[in-house]
Design a protein around this motif. Sequence first.
Motif, PDB file in Angstrom:
ATOM      1  N   LYS A   4     110.062 -65.078  12.665  1.00  0.00           N
ATOM      2  CA  LYS A   4     109.637 -64.160  13.716  1.00  0.00           C
ATOM      3  C   LYS A   4     108.905 -64.904  14.824  1.00  0.00           C
ATOM      4  O   LYS A   4     109.152 -64.690  16.013  1.00  0.00           O
ATOM      5  CB  LYS A   4     108.701 -63.097  13.113  1.00  0.00           C
ATOM      6  N   GLU A   5     107.987 -65.783  14.410  1.00  0.00           N
ATOM      7  CA  GLU A   5     107.203 -66.557  15.379  1.00  0.00           C
ATOM      8  C   GLU A   5     108.115 -67.484  16.185  1.00  0.00           C
ATOM      9  O   GLU A   5     107.961 -67.636  17.400  1.00  0.00           O
ATOM     10  CB  GLU A   5     106.142 -67.376  14.630  1.00  0.00           C
ATOM     11  N   LEU A   6     109.090 -68.088  15.498  1.00  0.00           N
ATOM     12  CA  LEU A   6     110.036 -68.997  16.149  1.00  0.00           C
ATOM     13  C   LEU A   6     110.864 -68.239  17.187  1.00  0.00           C
ATOM     14  O   LEU A   6     111.052 -68.719  18.311  1.00  0.00           O
ATOM     15  CB  LEU A   6     110.949 -69.643  15.096  1.00  0.00           C
ATOM     16  N   THR A   7     111.322 -67.055  16.839  1.00  0.00           N
ATOM     17  CA  THR A   7     112.096 -66.234  17.773  1.00  0.00           C
ATOM     18  C   THR A   7     111.267 -65.910  19.007  1.00  0.00           C
ATOM     19  O   THR A   7     111.759 -65.982  20.139  1.00  0.00           O
ATOM     20  CB  THR A   7     112.558 -64.930  17.080  1.00  0.00           C
ATOM     21  N   LYS A   8     109.996 -65.580  18.782  1.00  0.00           N
ATOM     22  CA  LYS A   8     109.098 -65.259  19.896  1.00  0.00           C
ATOM     23  C   LYS A   8     108.937 -66.471  20.818  1.00  0.00           C
ATOM     24  O   LYS A   8     109.013 -66.342  22.050  1.00  0.00           O
ATOM     25  CB  LYS A   8     107.740 -64.827  19.335  1.00  0.00           C
TER      26      LYS A   8
END
Length: 103
Positions: free
Chosen positions: A28-32
């Motif tokens: 999720k953090e990577l996508t953000k």
Amino acid sequence: PPPAEDFSHLPPEQRKKKLQAKIDDITKELTKEQDQSDALDKMRGVYEQNPQMGDPFSLEPQITHTSQNIGRLKGELSKYELWLLEAAGGEDSSHSTINNNTG
């Protein structure tokens, strides 16, 4: 690694759940971060075509920071995916997120 980091102190099922949750969080953090990187690139493009809107070079520190975060997160993701594979042992781990990470 410290036991708290790879959850090796937990029973196998609990460990797999914790690792999977950590992988989901990192993903999720990577996508953000990747979305932010794309936005910064677009902004830089706009600034390059319309210099009166802003200085494209003013975005460089943010772009560099975002790139470093993406690299760090990809490294963490690989680490946790490897631990999940180890936790799964000989089990069929085809339902896990391994190989689901297309950058």
